[in-house]
Structure formats: structure tokens, C-alpha cells
Design a protein around this motif. Structure first.
Motif, PDB file in Angstrom:
ATOM      1  N   VAL A 110      44.613  33.961  28.226  1.00 23.87           N
ATOM      2  CA  VAL A 110      43.553  34.369  29.159  1.00 23.87           C
ATOM      3  C   VAL A 110      44.165  34.919  30.444  1.00 23.87           C
ATOM      4  O   VAL A 110      43.691  35.912  31.001  1.00 23.87           O
ATOM      5  N   PHE A 111      45.260  34.302  30.894  1.00 26.22           N
ATOM      6  CA  PHE A 111      45.905  34.806  32.097  1.00 26.22           C
ATOM      7  C   PHE A 111      46.494  36.191  31.869  1.00 26.22           C
ATOM      8  O   PHE A 111      46.448  37.047  32.752  1.00 26.22           O
ATOM      9  N   GLY A 112      47.022  36.428  30.652  1.00 27.94           N
ATOM     10  CA  GLY A 112      47.528  37.757  30.345  1.00 27.94           C
ATOM     11  C   GLY A 112      46.428  38.801  30.378  1.00 27.94           C
ATOM     12  O   GLY A 112      46.595  39.885  30.951  1.00 27.94           O
ATOM     13  N   LEU A 113      45.264  38.457  29.787  1.00 29.47           N
ATOM     14  CA  LEU A 113      44.138  39.406  29.830  1.00 29.47           C
ATOM     15  C   LEU A 113      43.675  39.643  31.255  1.00 29.47           C
ATOM     16  O   LEU A 113      43.349  40.767  31.643  1.00 29.47           O
ATOM     17  N   TYR A 114      43.678  38.570  32.065  1.00 28.51           N
ATOM     18  CA  TYR A 114      43.289  38.715  33.474  1.00 28.51           C
ATOM     19  C   TYR A 114      44.245  39.653  34.195  1.00 28.51           C
ATOM     20  O   TYR A 114      43.812  40.509  34.974  1.00 28.51           O
ATOM     21  N   VAL A 115      45.543  39.495  33.918  1.00 34.77           N
ATOM     22  CA  VAL A 115      46.522  40.349  34.605  1.00 34.77           C
ATOM     23  C   VAL A 115      46.328  41.807  34.199  1.00 34.77           C
ATOM     24  O   VAL A 115      46.429  42.709  35.031  1.00 34.77           O
ATOM     25  N   ILE A 116      45.995  42.045  32.918  1.00 32.55           N
ATOM     26  CA  ILE A 116      45.779  43.437  32.510  1.00 32.55           C
ATOM     27  C   ILE A 116      44.539  44.004  33.196  1.00 32.55           C
ATOM     28  O   ILE A 116      44.571  45.067  33.816  1.00 32.55           O
ATOM     29  N   PHE A 117      43.408  43.280  33.110  1.00 37.86           N
ATOM     30  CA  PHE A 117      42.149  43.884  33.553  1.00 37.86           C
ATOM     31  C   PHE A 117      41.930  43.783  35.047  1.00 37.86           C
ATOM     32  O   PHE A 117      41.065  44.472  35.581  1.00 37.86           O
ATOM     33  N   HIS A 118      42.676  42.914  35.723  1.00 35.55           N
ATOM     34  CA  HIS A 118      42.561  42.845  37.174  1.00 35.55           C
ATOM     35  C   HIS A 118      43.690  43.610  37.855  1.00 35.55           C
ATOM     36  O   HIS A 118      43.908  43.474  39.051  1.00 35.55           O
ATOM     37  N   GLY A 119      44.411  44.416  37.079  1.00 29.19           N
ATOM     38  CA  GLY A 119      45.545  45.119  37.650  1.00 29.19           C
ATOM     39  C   GLY A 119      45.179  46.187  38.653  1.00 29.19           C
ATOM     40  O   GLY A 119      46.030  46.674  39.377  1.00 29.19           O
ATOM     41  N   HIS A 120      43.881  46.565  38.713  1.00 33.79           N
ATOM     42  CA  HIS A 120      43.483  47.550  39.710  1.00 33.79           C
ATOM     43  C   HIS A 120      43.405  46.947  41.100  1.00 33.79           C
ATOM     44  O   HIS A 120      43.479  47.663  42.081  1.00 33.79           O
ATOM     45  N   TYR A 121      43.189  45.629  41.195  1.00 35.21           N
ATOM     46  CA  TYR A 121      42.906  45.032  42.494  1.00 35.21           C
ATOM     47  C   TYR A 121      43.970  44.076  42.963  1.00 35.21           C
ATOM     48  O   TYR A 121      43.924  43.609  44.084  1.00 35.21           O
ATOM     49  N   SER A 122      44.882  43.700  42.098  1.00 38.69           N
ATOM     50  CA  SER A 122      45.922  42.751  42.485  1.00 38.69           C
ATOM     51  C   SER A 122      47.187  43.141  41.732  1.00 38.69           C
ATOM     52  O   SER A 122      47.123  43.950  40.818  1.00 38.69           O
TER      53      SER A 122
END
Lengths: 101, 146, 123
Positions: B23-35
Motif C-alpha cells: 500500500v505504501f508503494g502504491l501511495y508513493v506512485i500515486f502521490h508522486g505529484h505532490y510529495s
């Protein structure tokens, strides 16, 4: 042979120290690569990215914009490189298996 | 891997940790625009989640998660997602990988660039995950054979 | 003199790491240790590029509404960060290729020692 290797190592380290002595201090804002215009009076890429990235792609993370938009062909090349690396592991080890069987 | 000893503690710890890493990996991919984040980092985290199961339980159990023959098609799909995004722009009259002219109706060019970056990040993440798992599988297989 | 020394401290650390990696590549006899040296050398280059990108009193290159983007000195230079981001992943992939070649060498010659390997190749 061992002394030659030691000589190569020391020579390379001295060369690097000599080269690093001419570099600007770490974190110096007046560094050449952070200037608005370069030595030959052309615009510097890093400044353009900082100023126009949000305006161009509405993405706050500037590194993502540089990676995915401005330098996207470069990133495509990197992806092909790692894909080729994976395929090389497949090919090299599969050849070993076929020989021994 | 030749030596497989069934240790319940290790299997339980790996089972407990893997969903959160994923889940953290998916978060890092999809939140890569803002963080800080993006396709490369998120793909590496997803590969870490898959490899944790492979290291902890061996080949028999990890076959249930992602099979060994499935990694090569996943890598190809990741590369093709990236290439197709650039090519879709090209056939509608723009330059290669110039996302401003993606064929999605009803969006500003600026938001089209936003979407295009998201699509290629997903492609990069898929390819990186599949290729790291592929390298591990092939190395294990080649070592078994010595 | 002291100012000169402390102003360049990141570069000295990079040079030390580079020398450690090169020592491993030149002096170690086992091929796996040589590859570990290669990996250390690569990380020294990555740390050098990231340290070059920094500015004093600047923030990370993520756009913030409160920090004006017109003054470039507020943000670090994003270009070295991008280049090193891809270099790390490509480094991992090439490390995998190197270990694959080592596995192939070991399967054929049953050794990874440099001298023994040369002798067995000539036999």
C-alpha cells in the motif's frame, strides 16, 4: 603489480582533490550552475524548471515534472535500459540451464 | 532456493508486513505529484513487498502470489504503457511524448500534462517492479543449477 | 584555510568514498568484492551530484504556495536530483546483470577467485 595499483589509486585521489579544490563551496547560491544565464549567455535549465514547472503541468513536485515531461524521452531510455537488464538475466541463465540438461 | 525451513514466525511476520509495504508503494506512485515519490521509488517498494514473500517462504508458497513466468509480460506491459502514451500523442499530430495533445476530450493542455505524467509513472512502476522480481527469480534459478 | 576545508566538506567525503570503492576494485581478489567496490564507487558519484545541487537556505524542489517561485534561490536545483533518481535504478539493474554474469562464471568454472579463474580459463 601491487605498487602500480597503489600508485594508480593515490594518483587518482590526488587528482580528484586537486579538481575539487576549484569547485565552489557546498550550498553556495552563487554557484555557476544556479545562475540565471550561463557563461555563454544562454538560459540555464535548472532555473527554467523551477520557475515554469507548476505553470506548465500543474504538478507541485518539480522533480516529477522534469522526469516525466521535460526529460521524458530520457526516462523512456532508462526504462528500456532496465528492461534490457532484466532480459539479459533471463537469457544468460536460461542458456546455462539448456547446456547442462 | 534449496533450503526451505518452515518457520511460522518468519512467515507470519512477512505476511503481516507485506500488505502495508504494498500500500505504501502504491501511495508513493500515486502521490508522486505532490510529495517526493514517483514511479521508480514506488516500483522498488512494490518489488520489495513481493521479494519479502519470496525470501521468507520459498518457491512453493510464493508461486501463489506472482508466478515466475508472469514477470516478463508485466515488464513488457509497463514499457508499452509508456511508449503508447507517447505514440498516441504522435498519431494525433503532436510530437512524441508531448502530453499537451493527448486524445482525451474536454481537458486543458495543462491538465493533460498532469494526466500524462501520472500514466507514465504507473508504467514505470509496473516495469520496475516486474524487472526487479525477474532479476531475483533468474538469479535464484541459476544458482540452483550450479 | 579552515574555511576552504569546511566549505568543501561534502566533496572530501565523496573523494574518500570514491577511493574506498577504487581500492576494492583494484586490490580485492574475489570478483564479488570487486562488484561491491564498484557499487560503493557509484554511490560516491551519486552523493557528489546530490551535494552539488544544494543551496543554503533553500527548500526541496516541491512547489509550495507560501514560497515564491520567482526567486530561484528559494528552491534547490531539481536537475541533478532527477538524473540521480534514474541513475540509482539503472545502477540496481546493472548490479543484477553483474551478479548474473558472476553466477554464470561460477556455474562454469566453480570459482570466483581472480587467479584461480585465470588458471582455469587457460587450462
Amino acid at each position: 603489480m601491487k605498487y602500480l595499483k597503489a600508485l594508480i589509486l593515490v594518483t587518482f585521489a590526488v587528482l580528484l582533490i586537486y579538481a575539487a579544490a576549484d569547485l565552489p563551496f557546498r550550498g553556495d547560491p552563487d554557484n555557476r550552475m544556479h545562475d540565471e544565464r550561463s557563461m555563454t549567455n544562454t538560459p540555464v535549465a535548472g532555473n527554467y524548471y523551477i520557475q515554469e514547472a507548476y505553470h506548465d503541468a500543474h504538478t507541485p513536485n518539480i522533480v516529477t515534472v522534469v522526469l516525466g515531461d521535460y526529460r521524458s524521452i530520457d526516462t523512456f531510455g532508462e526504462q528500456v535500459v532496465i528492461y534490457t537488464a532484466g532480459i539479459i538475466t533471463l537469457l544468460v541463465l536460461r542458456r546455462t540451464r539448456r547446456r547442462s540438461s | 532456493m534449496r533450503s526451505q525451513f518452515d518457520s511460522p514466525i518468519i512467515v507470519l511476520g512477512a505476511r503481516l508486513l507485506t500488505p502495508y509495504i504494498m500500500v505504501f508503494g502504491l501511495y508513493v506512485i500515486f502521490h508522486g505529484h505532490y510529495s517526493p515519490g514517483g514511479g521508480f521509488q514506488g516500483g522498488t517498494l512494490l518489488a520489495a513487498a513481493v521479494l519479502l514473500i519470496r525470501v521468507a517462504t520459498g518457491r512453493r508458497v510464493s508461486r501463489l502470489q506472482i508466478q515466475e513466468f508472469a514477470t516478463t509480460p508485466l515488464a513488457v506491459i509497463g514499457v508499452i504503457i509508456y511508449f503508447a502514451t507517447g505514440f498516441a500523442v504522435m498519431i494525433t499530430g503532436g510530437y512524441f511524448l508531448d502530453y499537451g495533445q493527448l486524445p482525451i476530450p474536454g481537458m486543458d493542455p495543462v491538465w493533460l500534462r498532469y494526466t500524462g505524467i501520472l500514466i507514465i509513472e504507473v508504467g514505470i512502476g509496473l516495469a520496475v517492479m516486474a524487472i526487479l522480481v525477474m532479476i531475483f527469480d533468474n538469479m535464484v534459478k541459476g544458482e540452483d543449477y550450479a | 584555510m579552515l574555511d576552504f576545508f569546511f566549505g568543501h566538506y561534502a566533496y572530501w567525503f565523496s573523494i574518500i568514498l570514491f577511493s574506498i570503492g577504487m581500492y576494492g576494485m583494484l586490490f580485492k581478489k574475489t570478483l564479488i568484492k570487486k562488484i561491491i567496490g564498484l557499487s560503493i564507487l557509484q554511490s560516491s558519484v551519486i552523493l557528489f551530484f546530490v551535494s552539488v545541487a544544494s543551496k543554503v537556505d533553500a527548500t526541496v524542489p516541491v512547489y509550495d504556495y507560501n514560497i515564491p517561485v520567482e526567486n530561484v534561490a528559494n528552491y534547490m536545483n531539481p536537475l541533478p536530483h532527477t538524473l540521480m533518481l534514474t541513475a540509482i535504478v539503472v545502477g540496481v539493474a546493472t548490479l543484477g546483470v553483474a551478479f548474473t554474469l558472476l553466477i554464470a562464471i561460477y556455474n562454469r568454472y566453480q570459482t570466483l577467485d581472480e587467479q584461480e579463474l585465470i588458471e582455469r580459463i587457460h587450462d
